[in-house]
Design an enzyme around this catalytic site. Structure first.
Site, PDB file in Angstrom:
ATOM      1  N   LYS A 274       0.870  -1.274   0.003  1.00 38.69           N
ATOM      2  CA  LYS A 274      -0.233  -0.060  -0.230  1.00 38.69           C
ATOM      3  C   LYS A 274       0.990   1.134   0.042  1.00 38.69           C
ATOM      4  CE  LYS A 274      -2.877  -1.125   3.534  1.00 38.69           C
ATOM      5  NZ  LYS A 274      -3.908  -0.772   4.669  1.00 38.69           N
TER       6      LYS A 274
ATOM      7  N   LYS B 181       2.917   2.055   2.581  1.00 42.09           N
ATOM      8  CA  LYS B 181       3.127   2.448   3.673  1.00 42.09           C
ATOM      9  C   LYS B 181       3.801   1.511   4.662  1.00 42.09           C
ATOM     10  CE  LYS B 181      -1.714   3.762   5.278  1.00 42.09           C
ATOM     11  NZ  LYS B 181      -3.026   3.552   5.972  1.00 42.09           N
TER      12      LYS B 181
HETATM   13  N1  C2G Z   1     -10.073   6.185  10.049  1.00 43.59           N
HETATM   14  C1  C2G Z   1     -10.895   7.113  10.696  1.00 43.59           C
HETATM   15  N2  C2G Z   1     -10.770   8.285  11.230  1.00 43.59           N
HETATM   16  C2  C2G Z   1      -9.451   8.715  10.853  1.00 43.59           C
HETATM   17  C3  C2G Z   1      -8.372   7.729  10.660  1.00 43.59           C
HETATM   18  C4  C2G Z   1      -8.844   6.537  10.264  1.00 43.59           C
HETATM   19  O1  C2G Z   1     -12.328   6.551  10.715  1.00 43.59           O
HETATM   20  N3  C2G Z   1      -9.079   9.990  11.276  1.00 43.59           N
HETATM   21  C5  C2G Z   1     -10.376   4.928   9.779  1.00 43.59           C
HETATM   22  C6  C2G Z   1     -10.342   4.539   8.222  1.00 43.59           C
HETATM   23  O2  C2G Z   1     -11.387   5.324   7.504  1.00 43.59           O
HETATM   24  C7  C2G Z   1     -10.493   3.110   7.990  1.00 43.59           C
HETATM   25  C8  C2G Z   1      -9.833   2.789   9.670  1.00 43.59           C
HETATM   26  O3  C2G Z   1      -9.926   3.745  10.391  1.00 43.59           O
HETATM   27  O4  C2G Z   1     -11.608   2.617   7.830  1.00 43.59           O
HETATM   28  C9  C2G Z   1      -8.448   2.299   9.578  1.00 43.59           C
HETATM   29  O5  C2G Z   1      -7.693   3.360   9.099  1.00 43.59           O
HETATM   30  P1  C2G Z   1      -6.241   2.933   8.615  1.00 43.59           P
HETATM   31  O6  C2G Z   1      -5.498   2.443   9.483  1.00 43.59           O
HETATM   32  O7  C2G Z   1      -5.716   4.161   7.631  1.00 43.59           O
HETATM   33  O8  C2G Z   1      -6.352   1.873   7.297  1.00 43.59           O
HETATM   34  P2  C2G Z   1      -6.267   2.040   5.756  1.00 43.59           P
HETATM   35  O9  C2G Z   1      -4.852   2.377   5.238  1.00 43.59           O
HETATM   36  O10 C2G Z   1      -7.431   2.945   5.344  1.00 43.59           O
HETATM   37  O11 C2G Z   1      -6.488   0.365   5.001  1.00 43.59           O
HETATM   38  O12 C2G Z   1      -8.258  -3.044   2.827  1.00 43.59           O
HETATM   39  C10 C2G Z   1      -8.729  -1.871   3.615  1.00 43.59           C
HETATM   40  C11 C2G Z   1      -7.389  -1.214   4.069  1.00 43.59           C
HETATM   41  O13 C2G Z   1      -6.686  -2.255   4.775  1.00 43.59           O
HETATM   42  C12 C2G Z   1      -7.708   0.010   4.767  1.00 43.59           C
END
Ligand code: C2G
Length: 153
Positions: free
Chosen positions: A44, A46
């Site tokens: 990703k 990351k």
């Molecule tokens: N999230 C949120 N508010 C934030 C940051 C994140 O609601 N300020 C939510 C994101 O929308 C997501 C979850 O927390 O639903 C996890 O976010 P991340 O760890 O950034 O995950 P991501 O990189 O979006 O990976 O297959 C899907 C991916 O694995 C999602």
């Protein structure tokens, strides 16, 4: 028994994550989290600060989370939903529409993200702190050098 499933990296665990998990847990009786593996994160683009093992330990300690499993790729969601018999697939709305194809086997929901907090912003703020700290140390050292020079005249 209503089962909710979600996915994410959950690095540098913060209020955005916990608020989402709390809201997701209220959608059903069990909340199952697909946690991005370190290798999948690399895919990703990351690099998480905490390893999969550490991020899993944090999530498993969260009272809103029932179970954590590894997310290795983008394609496994459909099989996971069937395997865990999930009734609801839910994500933050930064993913709005991206997983609608799953709505033939479960309800697909996107919840509003928590504004003004993200792992990326935390990392950037910390890197600025390091840079500012280094500047302060450097200017202090220059002052010390100037003092030593003036004393040695
Ligand atoms: N999230 C949120 N508010 C934030 C940051 C994140 O609601 N300020 C939510 C994101 O929308 C997501 C979850 O927390 O639903 C996890 O976010 P991340 O760890 O950034 O995950 P991501 O990189 O979006 O990976 O297959 C899907 C991916 O694995 C999602």
């Amino acid at each position: 028994m209503k089962i909710v499933i979600t996915y994410g990296t959950f690095d540098l665990f913060h209020v955005g994550h916990i608020r989402l998990l709390k809201r997701l847990s209220l959608l059903g009786d069990k909340l199952i989290v697909g946690l991005s593996s370190d290798e999948f994160n690399a895919g990703k683009g990351k690099k998480s600060f905490f390893s999969y093992k550490e991020r899993a330990e944090i999530l498993e300690s969260c009272k809103y989370v029932t179970e954590v499993f590894a997310e290795h790729n983008w394609q496994q969601k459909r099989n996971d939903i069937i395997k865990y018999q999930a009734d609801v697939f839910a994500m933050g709305d930064d993913w709005e529409g991206k997983f609608d194809d799953l709505n033939d086997i479960c309800e697909v929901i996107y919840l509003p993200r928590t504004e003004d907090v993200s792992t990326t912003e935390i990392k950037s703020a910390l890197s600025k702190v390091n840079a500012e700290e280094l500047d302060r140390i450097e200017s202090t050292l220059h002052n010390v050098i100037d003092i030593v020079k003036s004393l040695s005249k």
